[in-house]
Design an enzyme around this catalytic site. Structure first.
Site, short mmCIF file in Angstrom:
data_model
loop_
_atom_site.label_atom_id
_atom_site.label_comp_id
_atom_site.label_asym_id
_atom_site.label_seq_id
_atom_site.Cartn_x
_atom_site.Cartn_y
_atom_site.Cartn_z
N CYS A 7 0.86 -1.18 0.00
CA CYS A 7 0.00 0.00 0.00
C CYS A 7 0.90 1.23 0.00
O CYS A 7 2.11 1.11 -0.18
CB CYS A 7 -0.99 0.00 1.17
SG CYS A 7 -0.29 0.24 2.80
N CYS A 12 -1.30 1.10 7.27
CA CYS A 12 -2.72 0.79 7.48
C CYS A 12 -3.12 -0.53 6.82
O CYS A 12 -3.23 -1.55 7.47
CB CYS A 12 -3.61 1.91 6.96
SG CYS A 12 -3.37 3.50 7.79
N SER A 14 -1.71 -2.57 4.22
CA SER A 14 -0.81 -3.72 4.00
C SER A 14 -0.37 -4.40 5.30
O SER A 14 -0.30 -5.63 5.33
CB SER A 14 0.37 -3.34 3.12
OG SER A 14 1.13 -2.29 3.66
N ASP A 123 -8.09 3.48 1.30
CA ASP A 123 -7.22 3.77 2.43
C ASP A 123 -8.07 4.30 3.59
O ASP A 123 -8.72 5.33 3.45
CB ASP A 123 -6.17 4.80 2.01
CG ASP A 123 -5.06 4.97 3.03
OD1 ASP A 123 -5.23 4.54 4.19
OD2 ASP A 123 -4.03 5.54 2.66
#
Length: 158
Positions: A7, A12, A14, A123
């Site tokens: 990511c 966050c 990954s 995200d």
């Protein structure tokens, strides 16, 4: 089957995916490399976001030993599969690829679950804990599919 999740900041999405799959691999007795990485250098060596840690903890996963790291072209050699969270991550990984062979290992994470035609995992950083819970649920379903792929590949090699 060695798996890398990618990511943007590696704080966050990954790390959550890494924790989920590591737990599943451990429970299934699969000994393989599972890691996560990002592309933004401002998070190097930092812990995952506190909301990611809390979400993982709620599911019996400890992310407190995870430290953010950058994606490296060497990751194409170390991992059998590389899963990205969104189009920006795909673009970053594509630019790091040394060949088409490298890119054969790369896919959007949600494609393993429902052949979703490159659906993104948003995200959750700017959101609240509910956003982290939603992301967790999406990734958990995808990781179940990865676990099945790993079991099938493991069966072929033994």
């Amino acid at each position: 089957m060695n798996v890398l999740f990618v990511c943007l900041g590696n704080t966050c999405r990954s790390p959550l995916a890494e924790g989920i799959l590591k737990k599943m691999y451990a429970e299934a007795g699969i000994n393989a490399l599972v890691e996560s990485a990002g592309f933004e250098s401002y998070n190097i060596n930092e812990l995952p976001d506190s909301r990611a840690i809390a979400t993982a903890s709620k599911h019996g996963i400890d992310l407190t030993s995870k430290r953010a790291r950058l994606f490296s072209p060497d990751d194409f050699d170390r991992f059998d599969r590389i899963y990205v969270m969104d189009g920006h991550n795909m673009q970053d990984v594509s630019m790091a690829a040394r060949s088409e062979k490298d890119m054969e290992k790369v896919d959007f994470l949600l494609n393993v679950h429902n052949d979703s035609h490159n659906q993104y995992i948003q995200d959750p950083y700017r959101g609240g804990i509910d956003d982290y819970n939603t992301v967790y649920e999406l990734m958990e379903k995808a990781c179940v599919c990865i676990l099945e792929l790993a079991k099938n590949e493991h069966g072929k090699t033994h």
